[in-house]
Design an enzyme around this catalytic site. Structure first.
Site, PDB file in Angstrom:
ATOM      1  N   ARG A  50       0.850  -1.198   0.000  1.00  0.00           N
ATOM      2  CA  ARG A  50       0.000   0.000   0.000  1.00  0.00           C
ATOM      3  C   ARG A  50       0.877   1.236   0.000  1.00  0.00           C
ATOM      4  O   ARG A  50       2.096   1.163   0.153  1.00  0.00           O
ATOM      5  CB  ARG A  50      -1.035   0.000   1.148  1.00  0.00           C
ATOM      6  CG  ARG A  50      -0.656  -0.641   2.442  1.00  0.00           C
ATOM      7  CD  ARG A  50       0.398   0.050   3.230  1.00  0.00           C
ATOM      8  NE  ARG A  50       0.118   1.469   3.355  1.00  0.00           N
ATOM      9  CZ  ARG A  50       1.011   2.398   3.554  1.00  0.00           C
ATOM     10  NH1 ARG A  50       2.294   2.067   3.662  1.00  0.00           N
ATOM     11  NH2 ARG A  50       0.696   3.655   3.651  1.00  0.00           N
ATOM     12  N   ALA A  52       0.742   5.132  -2.265  1.00  0.00           N
ATOM     13  CA  ALA A  52       0.567   5.422  -3.698  1.00  0.00           C
ATOM     14  C   ALA A  52       1.739   4.967  -4.582  1.00  0.00           C
ATOM     15  O   ALA A  52       1.529   4.211  -5.544  1.00  0.00           O
ATOM     16  CB  ALA A  52       0.286   6.914  -3.860  1.00  0.00           C
ATOM     17  N   ARG A  93      -7.563  -0.678  -6.690  1.00  0.00           N
ATOM     18  CA  ARG A  93      -7.719   0.508  -5.826  1.00  0.00           C
ATOM     19  C   ARG A  93      -7.823   1.754  -6.710  1.00  0.00           C
ATOM     20  O   ARG A  93      -6.986   1.957  -7.586  1.00  0.00           O
ATOM     21  CB  ARG A  93      -6.545   0.651  -4.837  1.00  0.00           C
ATOM     22  CG  ARG A  93      -6.507  -0.455  -3.788  1.00  0.00           C
ATOM     23  CD  ARG A  93      -5.619  -0.087  -2.622  1.00  0.00           C
ATOM     24  NE  ARG A  93      -6.275   0.799  -1.679  1.00  0.00           N
ATOM     25  CZ  ARG A  93      -5.642   1.419  -0.679  1.00  0.00           C
ATOM     26  NH1 ARG A  93      -4.347   1.262  -0.532  1.00  0.00           N
ATOM     27  NH2 ARG A  93      -6.299   2.197   0.152  1.00  0.00           N
ATOM     28  N   GLN A 200      -2.129   2.752   9.874  1.00  0.00           N
ATOM     29  CA  GLN A 200      -0.840   2.814   9.157  1.00  0.00           C
ATOM     30  C   GLN A 200       0.164   3.693   9.906  1.00  0.00           C
ATOM     31  O   GLN A 200       1.372   3.507   9.791  1.00  0.00           O
ATOM     32  CB  GLN A 200      -1.037   3.370   7.736  1.00  0.00           C
ATOM     33  CG  GLN A 200      -1.727   2.426   6.764  1.00  0.00           C
ATOM     34  CD  GLN A 200      -3.217   2.650   6.735  1.00  0.00           C
ATOM     35  OE1 GLN A 200      -3.816   3.020   7.735  1.00  0.00           O
ATOM     36  NE2 GLN A 200      -3.836   2.413   5.607  1.00  0.00           N
ATOM     37  N   ASP A 241      -2.123  10.804  -2.360  1.00  0.00           N
ATOM     38  CA  ASP A 241      -2.449   9.773  -3.346  1.00  0.00           C
ATOM     39  C   ASP A 241      -2.769  10.365  -4.710  1.00  0.00           C
ATOM     40  O   ASP A 241      -2.737   9.663  -5.714  1.00  0.00           O
ATOM     41  CB  ASP A 241      -3.619   8.923  -2.851  1.00  0.00           C
ATOM     42  CG  ASP A 241      -3.175   8.118  -1.650  1.00  0.00           C
ATOM     43  OD1 ASP A 241      -3.177   8.672  -0.534  1.00  0.00           O
ATOM     44  OD2 ASP A 241      -2.781   6.957  -1.831  1.00  0.00           O
ATOM     45  N   ASN A 251      -5.552  12.396   0.425  1.00  0.00           N
ATOM     46  CA  ASN A 251      -4.652  11.571   1.244  1.00  0.00           C
ATOM     47  C   ASN A 251      -5.513  10.791   2.235  1.00  0.00           C
ATOM     48  O   ASN A 251      -6.745  10.939   2.283  1.00  0.00           O
ATOM     49  CB  ASN A 251      -3.604  12.438   1.963  1.00  0.00           C
ATOM     50  CG  ASN A 251      -2.477  11.594   2.547  1.00  0.00           C
ATOM     51  OD1 ASN A 251      -1.956  10.689   1.879  1.00  0.00           O
ATOM     52  ND2 ASN A 251      -2.111  11.830   3.790  1.00  0.00           N
ATOM     53  N   LYS A 252      -4.859   9.969   3.017  1.00  0.00           N
ATOM     54  CA  LYS A 252      -5.550   9.103   3.980  1.00  0.00           C
ATOM     55  C   LYS A 252      -6.607   9.864   4.766  1.00  0.00           C
ATOM     56  O   LYS A 252      -6.383  10.998   5.183  1.00  0.00           O
ATOM     57  CB  LYS A 252      -4.503   8.496   4.920  1.00  0.00           C
ATOM     58  CG  LYS A 252      -5.015   7.585   6.011  1.00  0.00           C
ATOM     59  CD  LYS A 252      -5.885   6.462   5.519  1.00  0.00           C
ATOM     60  CE  LYS A 252      -5.250   5.624   4.440  1.00  0.00           C
ATOM     61  NZ  LYS A 252      -6.227   4.814   3.663  1.00  0.00           N
TER      62      LYS A 252
HETATM   63  O1  MRU Z   1      -4.614   3.186   2.170  1.00  0.00           O
HETATM   64  P1  MRU Z   1      -3.126   3.416   2.075  1.00  0.00           P
HETATM   65  O2  MRU Z   1      -2.368   2.860   3.231  1.00  0.00           O
HETATM   66  O3  MRU Z   1      -2.577   2.959   0.748  1.00  0.00           O
HETATM   67  O4  MRU Z   1      -2.977   4.997   2.115  1.00  0.00           O
HETATM   68  C1  MRU Z   1      -1.720   5.566   1.949  1.00  0.00           C
HETATM   69  C2  MRU Z   1      -1.711   7.039   2.081  1.00  0.00           C
HETATM   70  O5  MRU Z   1      -2.710   7.692   2.218  1.00  0.00           O
HETATM   71  C3  MRU Z   1      -0.356   7.690   1.937  1.00  0.00           C
HETATM   72  O6  MRU Z   1      -0.277   8.820   2.734  1.00  0.00           O
HETATM   73  C4  MRU Z   1      -0.175   8.106   0.472  1.00  0.00           C
HETATM   74  O7  MRU Z   1      -0.378   6.994  -0.369  1.00  0.00           O
HETATM   75  C5  MRU Z   1       1.165   8.665   0.210  1.00  0.00           C
HETATM   76  S1  MRU Z   1       2.378   7.374   0.221  1.00  0.00           S
HETATM   77  C6  MRU Z   1       3.912   7.940  -0.115  1.00  0.00           C
END
Ligand code: MRU
Length: 350
Positions: A50, A52, A93, A200, A241, A251-252
């Protein structure tokens, strides 16, 4: 003792793809060989891999896994199968643009390669996936170089989710300036939001920063306002993302809340990402498709149910922070400031 730097989210060795199962961290470090494209799809969907940039790299190698036994096909049949498998992997995704970016780039490189036999096309496919992987390491280092000056001695930083080494091939995006600042002997503290529902922040960011010797403290998401009010945070750095053409960033889930809080406490919010996360074809954050995930992630904490049976649930995996709340976007091509519409276009609009 485990050398955390040897723990890679993605390993490509002797024509085989290995993914670290990040759902097991920080309890166990387990790497799984990916034997089929369906397994790669599932690893992305389940968040074994996981972040991006990492899902972009995994997607590109996933295509190699899909096509490895197809070298007997002629050009036309090989390309048809490749396109079908790319669309399939892309469906795993939707929010992080890096996945579709990497798949499109890989397919295009094969289509335009001029290769005629399946074997030639497979060779080109593998080369492109390897290139995307190698570039990711280089780009993250550059993000670090463009962001490191922002981190001054004595600062407290807050980050959300994991935009670290585990979400990329190395260095991370939001963490790249931190790792470089550490290399240069700058002293700083990091607060890592837990990042409900899948944690995470506490499972991954805290784990990797702790093992890297960074001064890191984990907090639950609802403690961010408190630590800001206490004057412990000088800057927020998160990953993203997808960056829309106007500078809005997905983002998350929870990042928007952090940005709103930071605006109240007058703390700058920086967003770090490679060029592959900038999506000029999406005009604003409103057009970014937000992944909704299964309700068990919200109704349960691990295996334990924490909400009543039959309750209505929402589980958006991401939110969008409007560009007005972003102090700067740290990219491999430089630190981009407002006006984003104009400046993103200047740097990424080739
Ligand atoms: O659902 P995830 O764990 O894939 O979400 C990841 C994020 O939101 C990260 O902050 C984003 O992908 C940037 S990663 C360098």
């Amino acid at each position: 003792m485990l050398d955390h730097k040897q723990v890679k989210s993605i390993t490509w060795k002797d024509g085989k793809l290995y993914l670290l199962d990040q759902t097991l961290l920080p309890i166990a470090v387990k790497v799984e060989e990916q034997m089929s494209v369906e397994q790669v799809w599932d690893s992305i969907k389940q968040l074994k891999v996981r972040g991006a940039p990492a899902i972009g790299v995994a997607g590109a190698y996933g295509l190699v896994v899909a096509m490895q036994d197809k070298s007997h096909l002629n050009r036309e049949a090989f390309l048809a199968e490749l396109q079908e498998k790319a669309a399939y992997l892309d469906s795993s995704r939707p929010t992080a643009v890096n996945l579709s970016w990497a798949l499109k780039r890989t397919v295009k490189s094969v289509e335009t390669s001029g290769g005629q036999s399946g074997a030639e096309l497979l060779e080109c496919l593998t080369k492109t996936a390897e290139e995307i992987h190698a570039e990711d390491i280089e780009l993250c280092r550059k993000i670090g170089e463009h962001g490191v000056e922002l981190i001054k001695d004595g600062m407290g930083l807050l980050t959300h989710c994991n935009a670290g080494r585990l979400a990329t091939s190395e260095y991370g995006t939001a963490t790249a300036p931190m790792y470089l600042a550490q290399e240069r002997g700058v002293s700083f503290r990091v607060y890592s939001d837990e990042s409900r529902p899948l944690l995470q922040g506490s499972r991954l960011t805290a784990w990797e920063l702790l093992h890297a010797g960074v001064d890191v403290t984990t907090i639950t998401d609802n403690m961010a306002a408190f630590v800001m009010q206490q004057g412990l945070i000088d800057m927020v750095i998160v990953g993203t993302d997808r960056v829309a053409a106007n500078g809005d960033v997905a983002n998350k889930i929870g990042t928007l809340g952090v940005a709103v809080l930071a605006a109240y406490f007058k703390i700058p919010v920086y967003v770090a990402c490679p060029a592959s996360t900038v999506d000029l074809s999406t005009p604003t954050g409103k057009e970014i498709f937000i992944e909704e995930r299964g309700e068990d992630e919200v109704t349960h904490f691990g295996q334990r149910r924490t909400a009543p049976e039959g309750i209505k649930v929402r589980n958006p995996a991401f939110d969008v922070t409007p560009h007005e709340l972003v102090a700067g976007i740290i990219t491999d091509r430089g630190l981009i400031r407002a006006p984003y519409q104009e400046n993103l276009h200047k740097i990424f609009g080739e």
